[in-house]
Design a protein around this motif. Structure first.
Motif: not given
Length: 124
Positions: A20-38
């Motif tokens: 998975l890729s996450c393209a950011a317009s600007r950097r944040s101090n921290a980045m995370g991935w979350f998920r949500q199942a049905p």
């Protein structure tokens, strides 16, 4: 304001891999991935401190998932290997302006920006 755009989701068989890729317009101090199942609540997956590269993972994905960042592209990745049906969910990228201990970044309330999500489906 930070815009986040996820991509790379899809359908894969159990044991397969996706990045998975996450393209950011600007950097944040921290980045995370979350998920949500049905029918389930949003769940923390992984986080990274942009400057230091320190990472933190959900126990069930340790050794299978890897979060990383590309400074030149302002992009965060989630490499997912040995995928299981229980990994099926919509995966969301998030950015945080304030960072404390990485273990605390499992709390979604600490994030300021969110992407639209990308669907990951793992078939058995």
């Amino acid at each position: 304001q930070v815009q986040l755009v996820e991509s790379g989701g899809g359908l894969v068989q159990a044991g397969g891999s996706l990045r998975l890729s996450c393209a950011a317009s600007r950097r944040s101090n921290a980045m995370g991935w979350f998920r949500q199942a049905p029918g389930k609540e949003r769940e923390f997956v992984a986080a990274i401190n942009w400057s230091s590269g320190s990472t933190y993972y959900l126990d069930s994905v340790k050794g299978r998932f890897t979060i990383s960042r590309d400074n030149a592209k302002n992009t965060v990745y989630l490499q997912m290997n040995s995928l299981k049906p229980e990994d099926t969910a919509v995966y969301y990228c998030a950015g945080a302006l304030t960072v404390q201990a990485m273990s605390l970044m499992s709390n979604p309330r600490r994030y300021n920006y969110w992407g639209q999500g990308t669907q990951v489906t793992v078939s058995s």
